[in-house]
Design a protein around this motif. Structure first.
Motif, PDB file in Angstrom:
ATOM      1  N   THR A   1       0.800  -1.231   0.000  1.00 19.33           N
ATOM      2  CA  THR A   1       0.000   0.000   0.000  1.00 19.33           C
ATOM      3  C   THR A   1       0.828   1.275   0.000  1.00 19.33           C
ATOM      4  OG1 THR A   1      -0.084   0.041   2.410  1.00 19.33           O
ATOM      5  CG2 THR A   1      -1.820  -1.195   1.276  1.00 19.33           C
ATOM      6  N   GLY A   2       2.137   1.156   0.176  1.00 21.20           N
ATOM      7  CA  GLY A   2       2.977   2.344   0.219  1.00 21.20           C
ATOM      8  C   GLY A   2       2.905   3.126  -1.077  1.00 21.20           C
ATOM      9  N   GLY A   3       2.944   4.433  -0.951  1.00 23.43           N
ATOM     10  CA  GLY A   3       2.884   5.282  -2.138  1.00 23.43           C
ATOM     11  C   GLY A   3       1.484   5.766  -2.453  1.00 23.43           C
ATOM     12  N   HIS A   4       0.473   5.189  -1.805  1.00 15.61           N
ATOM     13  CA  HIS A   4      -0.895   5.677  -1.984  1.00 15.61           C
ATOM     14  C   HIS A   4      -1.106   6.942  -1.164  1.00 15.61           C
ATOM     15  CE1 HIS A   4      -2.516   2.639  -4.533  1.00 15.61           C
ATOM     16  NE2 HIS A   4      -2.340   1.646  -3.669  1.00 15.61           N
ATOM     17  N   ALA A   5      -2.103   7.712  -1.543  1.00 17.09           N
ATOM     18  CA  ALA A   5      -2.427   8.940  -0.822  1.00 17.09           C
ATOM     19  C   ALA A   5      -3.353   8.682   0.355  1.00 17.09           C
ATOM     20  CB  ALA A   5      -3.062   9.952  -1.774  1.00 17.09           C
ATOM     21  N   THR A   6      -3.538   7.401   0.717  1.00 15.05           N
ATOM     22  CA  THR A   6      -4.445   7.056   1.805  1.00 15.05           C
ATOM     23  C   THR A   6      -3.784   6.108   2.805  1.00 15.05           C
ATOM     24  OG1 THR A   6      -5.345   5.228   0.482  1.00 15.05           O
ATOM     25  CG2 THR A   6      -6.520   7.324   0.397  1.00 15.05           C
ATOM     26  N   LEU A   7      -4.314   6.121   4.032  1.00 18.33           N
ATOM     27  CA  LEU A   7      -3.931   5.191   5.080  1.00 18.33           C
ATOM     28  C   LEU A   7      -5.203   4.583   5.654  1.00 18.33           C
ATOM     29  CD1 LEU A   7      -1.189   7.237   6.964  1.00 18.33           C
ATOM     30  CD2 LEU A   7      -0.805   5.179   5.598  1.00 18.33           C
ATOM     31  N   LEU A   8      -5.161   3.288   6.001  1.00 19.21           N
ATOM     32  CA  LEU A   8      -6.338   2.572   6.466  1.00 19.21           C
ATOM     33  C   LEU A   8      -6.108   2.043   7.874  1.00 19.21           C
ATOM     34  CD1 LEU A   8      -7.025   0.492   3.218  1.00 19.21           C
ATOM     35  CD2 LEU A   8      -7.877   2.777   3.796  1.00 19.21           C
ATOM     36  N   LEU A   9      -7.117   2.213   8.727  1.00 21.62           N
ATOM     37  CA  LEU A   9      -7.038   1.756  10.110  1.00 21.62           C
ATOM     38  C   LEU A   9      -8.372   1.141  10.508  1.00 21.62           C
ATOM     39  CD1 LEU A   9      -5.334   1.705  12.763  1.00 21.62           C
ATOM     40  CD2 LEU A   9      -6.461   3.863  13.368  1.00 21.62           C
TER      41      LEU A   9
ATOM     42  N   SER B   1      -2.566  10.221   3.590  1.00 23.44           N
ATOM     43  CA  SER B   1      -1.208   9.830   3.944  1.00 23.44           C
ATOM     44  C   SER B   1      -0.241  10.968   3.671  1.00 23.44           C
ATOM     45  CB  SER B   1      -0.794   8.590   3.146  1.00 23.44           C
ATOM     46  OG  SER B   1      -0.447   8.955   1.821  1.00 23.44           O
ATOM     47  N   VAL B   2       1.036  10.679   3.835  1.00 24.32           N
ATOM     48  CA  VAL B   2       2.062  11.683   3.559  1.00 24.32           C
ATOM     49  C   VAL B   2       2.095  12.029   2.067  1.00 24.32           C
ATOM     50  CG1 VAL B   2       3.904   9.994   3.203  1.00 24.32           C
ATOM     51  CG2 VAL B   2       4.482  12.297   3.993  1.00 24.32           C
ATOM     52  N   ASP B   3       1.548  11.125   1.218  1.00 27.69           N
ATOM     53  CA  ASP B   3       1.556  11.363  -0.227  1.00 27.69           C
ATOM     54  C   ASP B   3       0.378  12.198  -0.694  1.00 27.69           C
ATOM     55  OD1 ASP B   3       3.898   9.687  -1.172  1.00 27.69           O
ATOM     56  OD2 ASP B   3       2.781   8.199  -0.030  1.00 27.69           O
ATOM     57  N   ALA B   4      -0.532  12.546   0.217  1.00 28.22           N
ATOM     58  CA  ALA B   4      -1.640  13.422  -0.152  1.00 28.22           C
ATOM     59  C   ALA B   4      -1.107  14.839  -0.361  1.00 28.22           C
ATOM     60  CB  ALA B   4      -2.705  13.405   0.936  1.00 28.22           C
TER      61      ALA B   4
ATOM     62  N   PRO C   1      -1.205  16.163   3.927  1.00 26.16           N
ATOM     63  CA  PRO C   1      -0.292  15.107   4.373  1.00 26.16           C
ATOM     64  C   PRO C   1      -0.279  14.980   5.896  1.00 26.16           C
ATOM     65  CG  PRO C   1       0.956  17.062   3.759  1.00 26.16           C
ATOM     66  CD  PRO C   1      -0.474  17.326   3.383  1.00 26.16           C
ATOM     67  N   ALA C   2      -0.089  13.749   6.374  1.00 21.03           N
ATOM     68  CA  ALA C   2      -0.073  13.488   7.814  1.00 21.03           C
ATOM     69  C   ALA C   2       1.220  14.022   8.444  1.00 21.03           C
ATOM     70  CB  ALA C   2      -0.214  11.996   8.067  1.00 21.03           C
ATOM     71  N   TYR C   3       1.132  14.381   9.729  1.00 27.28           N
ATOM     72  CA  TYR C   3       2.303  14.908  10.432  1.00 27.28           C
ATOM     73  C   TYR C   3       2.156  14.687  11.941  1.00 27.28           C
ATOM     74  CZ  TYR C   3      -0.675  19.019  11.426  1.00 27.28           C
ATOM     75  OH  TYR C   3      -1.691  19.855  11.846  1.00 27.28           O
ATOM     76  N   ILE C   4       3.259  14.855  12.662  1.00 29.30           N
ATOM     77  CA  ILE C   4       3.255  14.812  14.121  1.00 29.30           C
ATOM     78  C   ILE C   4       3.482  16.231  14.627  1.00 29.30           C
ATOM     79  CG2 ILE C   4       4.312  13.853  16.193  1.00 29.30           C
ATOM     80  CD1 ILE C   4       5.241  11.477  14.562  1.00 29.30           C
ATOM     81  N   GLN C   5       2.549  16.694  15.441  1.00 35.36           N
ATOM     82  CA  GLN C   5       2.677  18.031  16.016  1.00 35.36           C
ATOM     83  C   GLN C   5       3.291  17.906  17.413  1.00 35.36           C
ATOM     84  OE1 GLN C   5      -0.782  20.575  17.471  1.00 35.36           O
ATOM     85  NE2 GLN C   5      -0.298  21.574  15.511  1.00 35.36           N
ATOM     86  N   ILE C   6       4.448  18.547  17.607  1.00 35.13           N
ATOM     87  CA  ILE C   6       5.196  18.405  18.857  1.00 35.13           C
ATOM     88  C   ILE C   6       5.390  19.781  19.493  1.00 35.13           C
ATOM     89  CG2 ILE C   6       7.367  17.623  19.898  1.00 35.13           C
ATOM     90  CD1 ILE C   6       7.599  15.679  17.530  1.00 35.13           C
TER      91      ILE C   6
END
Length: 406
Positions: free
Chosen positions: A58-66, A196-199, A203-208
């Motif tokens: 699934t890597g490289g897709h613009a989506t993540l599934l949970l 995902s990060v490819d969107a 894109p997804a990120y961690i806020q710190i």
């Protein structure tokens, strides 16, 4: 006067000897009424059907599934090389994983998630669950709960700040010991799709949030560098096992199901010109699931070089223009009936009929395997031929002439 009468008579005689009918030639010998032309359409049912599945990367897709949908469970694997943007000596005050919600498969929007440290190196483009199942800490470093929202940013808190501090420091090392984190959904009753990060836009990120030297707070958005969905399909059938003559033909993004069917075209003469080839299926609504605002894109490729349909070696003709169309679980039938897929299917059939390419059948493939939880199931017609897929072919034959041997 006499001479004039004689000349008029000669002219009349000459005119009567001249007409517009040319001498017979080869074209006139053809029986122009013996033109076959457009023939009655032929409706064919498949003479062989089969299916098999194989978990897609699934890597490289613009989506993540949970979560879980239709016996398919998905975890999320994340890596963040951008933590080096944060001062390793700064104290971490808060950390939240930010993922944009796209779609909810199911009704329950509450997700319980465990977060695990990953030690196994992995390649985003081809990583599967089997590559990671022994490469992460079984004991979670954190457990959290969040309510999924579609069309909004979802915040998943990471309360283990000691781990975050360690992860930031590890990002400064030439050889990293932390290869990311794994998000597992505990006792899932629904499934969520995130960007995902490819969107491009979300894109997804961690806020710190960290404390700076002046005693104030700094907020850093560390965008993920790699991510993938890890799919696990629970099935009584082993992967890459050909199921001959199944009751249904399945095509699935998350399950990785592909289906095969072959038609006997021997009733159509080799000199036929194919004008239209329409492939239609009856939808098994109970086993199909598509988005309320979308559809599953399916491609039909001609199979090459393998009449045995062995999943380990079967291949499709990537040089051919596949017939591609969108299928919805809300419809009773699905057909490759848009202009382009009809034309492409007609070209495929034309090559088979004309013996330009051997007819090993068609493979139905999801256009975007691993992208979401959409699945389609079609009646195979094994137990009820009235529900069998149909290939309706319209063709014409060239004219014959009276001297042709029959």
């Amino acid at each position: 006067m006499k001479k004039s009468a004689i000349l008029f008579g000669v002219a009349l005689l000459l005119s009567s000897c001249t007409n517009n009918k040319p001498l017979p030639n080869g074209y006139d010998l053809l029986d122009r009424d013996n033109k076959l032309g457009l023939m009655p359409a032929v409706t064919l049912n498949p003479v062989r059907v089969a299916r098999y599945w194989k978990t897609p990367p699934t890597g490289g897709h613009a989506t993540l599934l949970l979560g879980e949908s239709q016996n398919i469970q998905s975890s999320i694997l994340l890596k963040c090389r951008n933590l080096i943007k944060i001062d390793s000596s700064a104290q971490v005050l808060a950390a939240n994983l930010k993922m944009y919600g796209n779609y909810l498969f199911g009704q329950d929007s509450l997700f319980n998630v465990s977060i695990h440290r990953v030690q196994q190196e992995w390649d985003e483009l081809d990583v599967l669950w089997d590559d990671i199942k022994d490469g992460y800490d079984l004991e979670p470093l954190d457990r959290t709960e969040f309510g999924f929202s579609a069309g909004e940013w979802n915040s998943i808190p990471i309360s283990n700040l000691e781990f975050m501090q360690e992860w930031i420091k590890d990002s400064y090392q030439s050889e990293r010991t932390i290869q990311g984190i794994l998000l597992k959904c505990e006792q899932p009753t629904a499934a969520a799709e995130f960007s995902s990060v490819d969107a491009t836009l979300t894109p997804a990120y961690i806020q710190i949030v960290t404390q700076n030297a002046e005693g104030g707070n700094d907020t850093t958005n560390a965008y993920l560098s790699h991510d993938a969905s890890l799919l696990q399909y629970s099935s009584d059938v082993d992967p890459e096992t050909l199921e001959e003559s199944p009751t249904t033909l399945r095509v699935g993004n998350a399950s990785g199901y592909k289906s095969l069917l072959k038609f006997d075209l021997s009733a159509i003469p080799s000199q036929a010109t194919i004008h239209k080839a329409l492939l239609t299926f009856y939808v098994d609504a109970g086993q199909s699931k598509t988005k309320s605002d979308g559809a599953l894109t399916i491609s039909a490729f001609p199979v090459v070089d393998d009449s045995t349909w062995a999943p380990e070696t079967i291949a499709v003709d990537s040089t051919a223009s596949a017939a591609t169309d969108d299928a919805s679980a809300e419809n009773e039938t699905f057909a490759f009936d848009s202009i382009t897929p009809v034309n492409n299917m007609s070209r495929i059939v034309q090559k088979w009929v004309s013996d330009v390419k051997p007819n090993f059948g068609l493979m139905l493939i999801p256009r975007y395997p691993g992208r979401d939880f959409q699945e389609m199931s079609f009646m195979a017609g094994v137990s009820d031929t009235l529900l069998a897929p149909t290939l309706v072919i319209t063709y014409s034959l060239p004219p014959s002439h009276r001297f042709a041997r029959h």
